[in-house]
Design a protein around this motif. Structure first.
Motif, PDB file in Angstrom:
ATOM      1  N   ALA A  32       0.827   4.252  -2.603  1.00  0.00           N
ATOM      2  CA  ALA A  32       0.356   5.554  -2.126  1.00  0.00           C
ATOM      3  C   ALA A  32       1.440   6.622  -2.227  1.00  0.00           C
ATOM      4  O   ALA A  32       1.138   7.811  -2.395  1.00  0.00           O
TER       5      ALA A  32
ATOM      6  N   HIS B  83       0.819  -1.226   0.000  1.00  0.00           N
ATOM      7  CA  HIS B  83       0.000   0.000   0.000  1.00  0.00           C
ATOM      8  C   HIS B  83       0.845   1.266   0.000  1.00  0.00           C
ATOM      9  O   HIS B  83       0.610   2.201  -0.766  1.00  0.00           O
ATOM     10  N   GLN B  84       1.822   1.293   0.883  1.00  0.00           N
ATOM     11  CA  GLN B  84       2.583   2.541   1.012  1.00  0.00           C
ATOM     12  C   GLN B  84       3.454   2.814  -0.213  1.00  0.00           C
ATOM     13  O   GLN B  84       3.740   3.971  -0.518  1.00  0.00           O
ATOM     14  N   VAL B  85       3.832   1.763  -0.920  1.00  0.00           N
ATOM     15  CA  VAL B  85       4.598   1.975  -2.158  1.00  0.00           C
ATOM     16  C   VAL B  85       3.678   2.601  -3.211  1.00  0.00           C
ATOM     17  O   VAL B  85       4.053   3.577  -3.880  1.00  0.00           O
TER      18      VAL B  85
END
Lengths: 228, 228
Positions: B205, B201-203
């Protein structure tokens, strides 16, 4: 004729006194060490003033670092860095609302969980630690930064330059520029504007990926932003 | 005596045919162009085969790129890259489950919203686009990668080398190594293992942050991982 300003222009922050809440952990101590080496007066904060004093005494002799209780640090410092463990984050900030009023508060807390497969991002009601700080401290100027910096490298006397960029997220342009300037005080580091506070979560959560990278590559990985 | 392996060792992927679902968008076309320049046969996919053929014809003359409908591309390619718009992501993958069975599926989709303040990460029920792909395609080998690469730079004939690392996330070591090797086929790029799928997710986002960085610095920013 108006003066041209570049997004790389930085304010002068050389004279600022820095406080580090939860500064007795490795990341807090490491940041204290690097900012003191750069010439800043640094106050390490802890719930326990004695413990803070011991943490300051652990660092290289002669550095301008002192320890005090968190409330004293929050009151006396010009800029306050929040490096407390995630599980004490909200309560610590709630207890320091008055002392932190009007100040730049730099949140570097990563809400992470750990299990056998490594680290993962914890859900945060407000979206991120930085947004939680902003919600708890409506009268402070909250910025997110210093999430990815390796405590091991910060504390290593053999490391003269830190090879990474600090992503600085926040909605207050002047405050984020000040924090970018603080990052640039540490040799090797740049402070790069990284977006608004609503996009802080992924910067914090990416620390879980860096932990995976460190494990796979036996590294102390950081990020550089290219073309900037 | 066992052979030493390094986390930097890469399998040979030179002969692989690559398919790009939703390859008529700028990112899909850009990746098609770079992989074809690196010597790969590339199939650009679209719901509309004619449109896919036109996208292939838009690229540099003589490149080994053809267009076809998404199902043909999914069936014929050795490795399939998913570059469809987020709002068609789930439905497209559901419709191609049979064709994608057993294959490495590389998701590079960023679930983002946009408003006056710029880009922000959209919530995803499964956690991330890559995890949604894994949920929809239980018999495929889903990897996340190529989220941060600038379509403008991919398509720019004046750019010989791409100055960024590709973060490759996934739970299948062999598949993630293949995708890392594919990234390394494009001059300048490295494919760096970036953690498990649960940390995708953080990649994804973080692309919102890169959009903010690009706006502030007038750049086409990417990331490099240091100490690796």
């Amino acid at each position: 004729m108006t003066q041209q300003t570049s997004p790389h222009d930085l304010p002068d922050v050389a004279g600022l006194t820095l406080g580090i809440l939860g500064g007795t952990g490795d990341q807090g101590k490491g940041l204290a060490r690097r900012f003191a080496l750069a010439g800043h007066q640094v106050l390490i904060g802890s719930r326990d003033a004695e413990r803070a004093a011991r943490a300051a005494a652990d660092l290289d002799p002669g550095l301008p670092v002192r320890g005090a209780d968190n409330a004293t640090v929050a009151r006396e410092a010009d800029v306050v860095i929040v490096a407390v463990p995630w599980d004490g984050h909200r309560a610590t900030l709630e207890s320091l609302r008055a002392e932190l009023e009007g100040k730049i508060v730099v949140d570097c807390v990563n809400p992470l969980g750990f299990d056998k497969q490594g680290a993962y991002a914890l859900p945060v009601e407000e979206g991120s630690a930085a947004q939680q700080a902003a919600a708890v401290l409506p009268d402070s100027r909250v910025i997110g930064a210093f999430h990815h910096v390796s405590a091991v490298l910060l504390l290593d006397p053999g490391v003269a330059e830190m090879d990474l960029d600090i992503l600085v997220v926040g909605d207050d342009r002047e405050a984020s520029d000040m924090v970018r300037a603080l990052a640039a005080r540490i040799p090797g580091m740049r402070g790069i504007y990284g977006g608004r506070l609503r996009n802080a979560h992924q910067v914090e959560a990416f620390t879980a990926n860096l932990i995976s990278i460190n494990r796979r590559y036996k590294a102390h990985a950081g990020l550089r932003v290219t073309d900037v």
